[in-house]
Design a protein around this motif. Structure first.
Motif, mmCIF file in Angstrom:
data_model
loop_
_atom_site.group_PDB
_atom_site.id
_atom_site.type_symbol
_atom_site.label_atom_id
_atom_site.label_comp_id
_atom_site.label_asym_id
_atom_site.label_seq_id
_atom_site.Cartn_x
_atom_site.Cartn_y
_atom_site.Cartn_z
ATOM 1 N N LYS B 269 0.827 -1.007 -0.080
ATOM 2 C CA LYS B 269 0.097 -0.235 -0.086
ATOM 3 C C LYS B 269 1.002 1.168 0.129
ATOM 4 O O LYS B 269 0.581 2.315 -0.547
ATOM 5 N N LEU B 270 1.911 1.307 0.652
ATOM 6 C CA LEU B 270 2.889 2.259 0.650
ATOM 7 C C LEU B 270 3.429 2.562 -0.630
ATOM 8 O O LEU B 270 3.547 3.855 -1.435
ATOM 9 N N GLU B 271 3.970 1.558 -1.374
ATOM 10 C CA GLU B 271 4.475 1.665 -2.717
ATOM 11 C C GLU B 271 3.377 2.442 -3.747
ATOM 12 O O GLU B 271 3.483 3.349 -4.331
ATOM 13 N N GLN B 272 2.155 1.882 -3.320
ATOM 14 C CA GLN B 272 1.084 2.416 -4.414
ATOM 15 C C GLN B 272 0.733 3.768 -3.880
ATOM 16 O O GLN B 272 0.636 4.614 -4.721
ATOM 17 N N LEU B 273 0.532 4.197 -2.616
ATOM 18 C CA LEU B 273 0.153 5.412 -2.232
ATOM 19 C C LEU B 273 1.417 6.481 -2.750
ATOM 20 O O LEU B 273 0.885 7.787 -2.783
ATOM 21 N N SER B 274 2.593 6.106 -2.596
ATOM 22 C CA SER B 274 3.763 7.036 -2.910
ATOM 23 C C SER B 274 3.773 6.857 -4.452
ATOM 24 O O SER B 274 4.833 7.507 -4.995
ATOM 25 N N ASN B 275 2.825 6.295 -5.339
ATOM 26 C CA ASN B 275 3.123 6.269 -6.689
ATOM 27 C C ASN B 275 4.257 5.602 -6.860
ATOM 28 O O ASN B 275 5.061 5.896 -7.777
ATOM 29 N N PHE B 276 4.765 4.679 -6.235
ATOM 30 C CA PHE B 276 6.053 3.903 -6.450
ATOM 31 C C PHE B 276 7.229 4.745 -6.272
ATOM 32 O O PHE B 276 8.417 4.402 -6.630
ATOM 33 N N ARG B 277 7.220 5.809 -5.490
ATOM 34 C CA ARG B 277 8.341 6.557 -5.157
ATOM 35 C C ARG B 277 9.213 6.008 -4.307
ATOM 36 O O ARG B 277 10.302 5.982 -4.183
ATOM 37 N N SER B 314 17.537 -0.053 11.349
ATOM 38 C CA SER B 314 17.849 1.342 11.212
ATOM 39 C C SER B 314 19.245 1.430 10.933
ATOM 40 O O SER B 314 19.953 2.109 10.325
ATOM 41 N N ARG B 315 20.228 0.310 11.477
ATOM 42 C CA ARG B 315 21.636 0.257 11.272
ATOM 43 C C ARG B 315 22.002 0.066 9.866
ATOM 44 O O ARG B 315 22.913 0.568 9.381
ATOM 45 N N PHE B 316 20.991 -0.569 9.331
ATOM 46 C CA PHE B 316 21.182 -0.576 7.867
ATOM 47 C C PHE B 316 20.799 0.508 7.070
ATOM 48 O O PHE B 316 20.586 0.354 5.634
ATOM 49 N N ASN B 317 20.393 1.620 7.761
ATOM 50 C CA ASN B 317 19.974 2.762 7.146
ATOM 51 C C ASN B 317 18.427 2.857 6.637
ATOM 52 O O ASN B 317 18.186 3.565 5.746
ATOM 53 N N PHE B 318 17.846 1.865 6.770
ATOM 54 C CA PHE B 318 16.345 1.881 6.403
ATOM 55 C C PHE B 318 15.552 2.973 7.074
ATOM 56 O O PHE B 318 15.571 3.014 8.254
ATOM 57 N N SER B 319 14.636 3.562 6.364
ATOM 58 C CA SER B 319 13.828 4.731 7.130
ATOM 59 C C SER B 319 12.622 3.811 7.537
ATOM 60 O O SER B 319 12.291 2.977 6.769
ATOM 61 N N LEU B 320 12.249 4.058 8.777
ATOM 62 C CA LEU B 320 11.063 3.163 9.354
ATOM 63 C C LEU B 320 10.041 3.795 9.359
ATOM 64 O O LEU B 320 8.943 3.388 9.910
ATOM 65 N N TYR B 321 9.919 5.179 8.965
ATOM 66 C CA TYR B 321 8.474 6.079 8.883
ATOM 67 C C TYR B 321 8.570 6.851 7.719
ATOM 68 O O TYR B 321 9.618 7.448 7.283
ATOM 69 N N THR B 322 7.429 7.071 7.047
ATOM 70 C CA THR B 322 7.230 7.864 6.092
ATOM 71 C C THR B 322 5.874 8.689 6.242
ATOM 72 O O THR B 322 4.916 8.259 6.996
ATOM 73 N N GLU B 323 5.731 9.838 5.900
ATOM 74 C CA GLU B 323 4.365 10.594 6.014
ATOM 75 C C GLU B 323 3.302 10.022 5.270
ATOM 76 O O GLU B 323 2.134 10.127 5.617
ATOM 77 N N VAL B 324 3.439 9.155 4.230
ATOM 78 C CA VAL B 324 2.533 8.513 3.471
ATOM 79 C C VAL B 324 1.923 7.515 4.545
ATOM 80 O O VAL B 324 0.577 7.126 4.305
ATOM 81 N N PHE B 325 2.278 7.177 5.553
ATOM 82 C CA PHE B 325 1.673 6.393 6.475
ATOM 83 C C PHE B 325 0.407 7.184 7.045
ATOM 84 O O PHE B 325 -0.769 6.559 7.585
ATOM 85 N N ARG B 326 0.360 8.253 6.739
ATOM 86 C CA ARG B 326 -0.705 9.160 7.408
ATOM 87 C C ARG B 326 -1.712 9.928 6.340
ATOM 88 O O ARG B 326 -2.420 10.466 6.726
ATOM 89 N N GLN B 327 -1.476 9.535 5.195
ATOM 90 C CA GLN B 327 -2.233 9.936 4.007
ATOM 91 C C GLN B 327 -3.615 9.315 4.465
ATOM 92 O O GLN B 327 -3.992 8.623 4.840
ATOM 93 N N LYS B 328 -4.919 10.394 4.179
ATOM 94 C CA LYS B 328 -6.234 10.244 4.357
ATOM 95 C C LYS B 328 -6.964 10.026 3.097
ATOM 96 O O LYS B 328 -6.604 10.956 2.095
ATOM 97 N N ASN B 329 -7.854 9.169 3.041
ATOM 98 C CA ASN B 329 -8.979 9.306 1.940
ATOM 99 C C ASN B 329 -9.830 10.245 1.955
ATOM 100 O O ASN B 329 -9.920 10.970 3.173
#
Lengths: 389, 389
Positions: B269-277, B314-329
């Motif tokens: 869903k994150l992939e889709q909501l971010s338009n695969f960004r 985190s130590r592998f530098n992955f972001s664990l959060y994005t604003e996309v989590f909060r996108q509303k319909n």
């Protein structure tokens, strides 16, 4: 440097092939369809999409609606839609996309059901959509033509045409069930009933001489579409087709052998060359006639058997010759011969053509003699001329 | 009226899953690819189509040409073509059609071979084309990214996106072979190598606690892309994935369970909501983090284990959060929650989500608590803020 061994496993995917025979599948009194679906042991009603062939009388739509109302504890009709029947549905990908749209719009999942009621072409397209949307949705085929009930509808293949090439795109995917509803045949014109006999004749020729004898003996009843005779023909033909798929050892055709396609190499090409003006059934009759004569010319089949086959086809009113056989490409060669190469490509590997030793006994060859093919075409033309006089 | 019994058969289709590990697959000195193909025991050279991911250095094209020249007794290169890598290839059906065109134009048959060299997205599209053209052409996958070698490339699934819905259309079709060529990783940027670790971490979390311990202990080598460590990670991850597919009892996912998709419901869903960004790897890291915290919030996973997992990511530098989590319909609800329903639809049947009991031990739930999901998102945001300070 460390070497890593290959990781290898053998897996095996089980499928069930099942063909049921019934009347009035969408009568509320007939529980067959609901019973088949409910064998999945779910508690909630299953979503169902239903596609009806536009060649089926519209009254069936009402029946379907009433049926789903009666069984609404178990089934939820998400979408009932009509699609064009006949080869044109396979040539225009807009129809395939409509089905994907319906699947998406109705939140259909892999455990939902897609039911296709129609001729072979519609079943092919809906089957392809079902096997690819969400990587495979449960699918039930209800063939509505004699041809589809006797043959195409009971197989494991589906597909669409691409750039006029027959079945260039498709999958192997057995449906959950095939339901042959004899009542659907009642509204068909007699010409179309007779067209359906051709694949029964084909499977009799390659697998069951006794069945061929029965078709000969039941000729009058079959021509008059006597319902008992038609049902017997469909049942025996469908059973032979399914038996072959299940027991031939290669149901998904990994090899090069495809004996059920007797007569089909030229049939596919005739359909394509005629821009699908010649229907599949008509083309297969000519293809069978061609390979029958070819079998005789090559010394494999006795003249007497060959004559019986051509006579039977003719008495069922099949044309055994078309000018399309003589169409030439820009290099001056017969286009029909290109069908051999395309058939090989479609099957893969070595060219493998099924011929007859006798009625009910087939064998395979891997090369065809072009002169014999042309001669067989001449004989067919002659045969057809004599018949019309 | 005569009743006809149903015709029923059970059939079983055998497949081989095989993953090979090598270096310099297209070096003339490396016979692996040719050996795999030649196990088909044909005498004539097999036609081969090769597709290269545009993200691979162009020098590989020359290597491929030289390779096929060296092996021309056995292999005939019919077409060598480049296709865009990354998710965009799955969103645009023009690329799929290009492959069908090549297959048609080069008279490729079911016994020819289509080799795809690329990232997971390209493998998905070429795999889908291979599995549907002529109802299935032999296919060999050569994953070129760390992510694809460790995970996506070694599976039995392929597919394309439809209307931005991830993998709405696809098939199950094991390739003839997967060949993991470690040399292909050399030209990758380090960020992409690290991205590939996420699916290895995922499979370790659900199936192999000892492998997770090893990843922790090899952290520094892995971050420095030490080649022995990278190979070990890919080998163990690929082996676990294939082992799961082969032994889980449901390789083509007829049921509703899909434990290998730990963390994937929100990732898709994150992939889709971010338009695969947000790439698949980035999204999966966040999805794993989300379901890890959810496991903890629901009382299944100890805080200590949860912390180890987040720390490793985190130590592998992955972001664990994005604003996309909060996108509303438009209704004011979190879009991410819709991902649950879409995941259920894609799998079919009941919603089934994999959670963790401990590191290396998974279990399934069939319902998620929306409040816990939102709370988990808050915790991830907090975690991410602390980290950047």
């Amino acid at each position: 440097m460390k070497n890593y061994d290959s990781v290898e496993y053998e897996i095996s995917i089980p499928y069930k092939l099942s063909v049921h025979f019934t009347h009035n599948i969408f009568s509320a009194k007939n529980p067959l369809l609901c019973d088949i679906i409910c064998s999945d042991n779910k508690t909630e009603p299953r979503k169902v999409l239903v596609y009806l062939d536009s060649n089926i009388p519209e009254s069936l739509q009402e029946q379907v609606l009433t049926y789903f109302e009666s069984y609404d504890r178990y089934l939820k009709l998400s979408c009932l839609s009509s699609l064009p029947g006949g080869e044109r549905i396979k040539n225009n990908e807009a129809h395939l996309k409509c089905i994907y749209e319906d699947i998406d719009a109705n939140s259909i999942c892999r455990h939902s059901y897609i039911i296709a009621v129609g001729g072979g072409a519609l079943l092919d397209v809906v089957g392809f959509a079902s096997s690819t949307a969400h990587r495979g949705i449960r699918h039930i085929r209800v063939p509505s033509t004699c041809l589809a009930q006797a043959d195409a509808g009971v197989g494991v293949k589906n597909g669409i045409n691409y750039k006029n090439k027959k079945n260039l795109i498709g999958t192997f995917q057995p449906p959950v069930a095939v339901i042959n509803d004899f009542s659907l045949l009642e509204s068909l014109p007699s010409t179309e009933i007779l067209l359906g006999y051709v694949e029964a004749i084909k499977v009799a020729l390659i697998k069951d001489g006794e069945f061929f004898n029965w078709i000969e003996s039941a000729m009058d009843e079959l021509k008059n579409r006597d319902s008992d005779a038609v049902k017997e023909l469909i049942y025996r033909s469908a059973r032979l087709h399914v038996y072959h798929i299940a027991t031939s050892g290669d149901p998904f055709e990994a090899g090069s052998v495809r004996p059920l396609d007797f007569g089909h190499w030229s049939a596919h090409k005739l359909e394509q060359l005629s821009n699908f003006r010649i229907s599949h059934g008509e083309a297969v009759a000519m293809g069978i006639a061609l390979d029958t004569i070819y079998s005789q010319l090559s010394g494999y089949l006795e003249a007497n058997d060959s004559e019986r086959i051509l006579t039977l086809l003719s008495r069922f009113n099949f044309s055994l010759y078309t000018e399309v056989f003589r169409q030439k490409n820009p290099h001056g060669n017969f286009c029909i011969i290109e069908g051999l190469q395309e058939f090989r490509e479609h099957l893969g590997g070595e060219l493998t053509i099924t011929l007859l030793n006798s009625i009910g006994r087939k064998f395979e060859i891997h090369e065809m003699n072009t002169d014999h093919i042309i001669e067989a075409i001449n004989i067919l033309e002659h045969h057809e001329k004599n018949r019309s006089h």
